[in-house]
Write a protein that holds these residues in place. Sequence first.
Motif, PDB file in Angstrom:
ATOM      1  N   LYS A  83       0.848  -1.190   0.000  1.00  0.00           N
ATOM      2  CA  LYS A  83       0.000   0.000   0.000  1.00  0.00           C
ATOM      3  C   LYS A  83       0.889   1.248   0.000  1.00  0.00           C
ATOM      4  N   GLN A  84       1.978   1.191   0.787  1.00  0.00           N
ATOM      5  CA  GLN A  84       2.904   2.318   0.825  1.00  0.00           C
ATOM      6  C   GLN A  84       3.629   2.472  -0.515  1.00  0.00           C
ATOM      7  N   MET A  85       4.023   1.336  -1.107  1.00  0.00           N
ATOM      8  CA  MET A  85       4.739   1.382  -2.381  1.00  0.00           C
ATOM      9  C   MET A  85       3.882   2.004  -3.475  1.00  0.00           C
ATOM     10  N   ILE A  86       2.634   1.552  -3.585  1.00  0.00           N
ATOM     11  CA  ILE A  86       1.754   2.079  -4.628  1.00  0.00           C
ATOM     12  C   ILE A  86       1.436   3.548  -4.369  1.00  0.00           C
ATOM     13  N   ALA A  87       1.253   3.905  -3.107  1.00  0.00           N
ATOM     14  CA  ALA A  87       1.012   5.313  -2.764  1.00  0.00           C
ATOM     15  C   ALA A  87       2.201   6.169  -3.198  1.00  0.00           C
ATOM     16  N   ASP A  88       3.423   5.689  -2.966  1.00  0.00           N
ATOM     17  CA  ASP A  88       4.622   6.422  -3.371  1.00  0.00           C
ATOM     18  C   ASP A  88       4.703   6.530  -4.894  1.00  0.00           C
ATOM     19  N   CYS A  89       4.386   5.448  -5.583  1.00  0.00           N
ATOM     20  CA  CYS A  89       4.438   5.453  -7.051  1.00  0.00           C
ATOM     21  C   CYS A  89       3.427   6.439  -7.629  1.00  0.00           C
ATOM     22  N   LEU A  90       2.237   6.476  -7.035  1.00  0.00           N
ATOM     23  CA  LEU A  90       1.215   7.413  -7.502  1.00  0.00           C
ATOM     24  C   LEU A  90       1.628   8.853  -7.233  1.00  0.00           C
TER      25      LEU A  90
END
Length: 223
Positions: free
Chosen positions: A32-39
């Motif tokens: 969830k943190q990774m995708i949030a960072d990517c977005l």
Amino acid sequence: MTVIHKIPLFPLGLVLLPDMLLPLHIFEERYKQMIADCLAQDRPFGIVLFDGQSIHTAGCLARITKVVKRYDDGRMDILARGGERFVIRELIEDRAYMEARVLFFDDGEEAAGDDLEEVIKSALNLLDELTHIEIGPDPADPGGPINPKQLAFTIAAQEGVTAAERQLFLEMTSASERLKKCVQALSRIVSRYRLTREIQQMIGGNGSPPKSILRELEEQLKK
């Protein structure tokens, strides 16, 4: 000059291919943190196959094309599309999620030949048959020259192609050889569905499938 890129890494029990669309449900905290960072940073991430024992070194870049749904607890449903292929040079575990230094790679240059044209024709015929038995996407008329690389990855994304086969196709750097292998895999899939359809039609007509067809289906399922 060799350029090394640093990307977030998402090991999964599947293989993403170039131009392949992949829906993902993001629920683990680290991802969830990774995708949030990517977005937030408009960054892609890498997907690599984890086979239960180890992480394969070759993977595919994933770009988030759409956030389908956000949940109150931070979970997300997203749609990603496959991009460039890469090979891992170094794993980095400094953050909650894994990152890697990777090197992108592509197919080598090849000259088209008559044998390749025959393989392309076979591939299009098999995809057309998949459409007629209602198990695959409609391979619309491309209206121009066929790209063997794109055609092969379209076949490799079909249901029925195993993760191991997709990983092999991902790692290959010869477009013509990949397409030939993909056509072989697609031929097995079409044969399997063809036999299954024949059995279903017989059962629907209250008939019993001949033992020869049942034996052939059993052999197909073993492949």
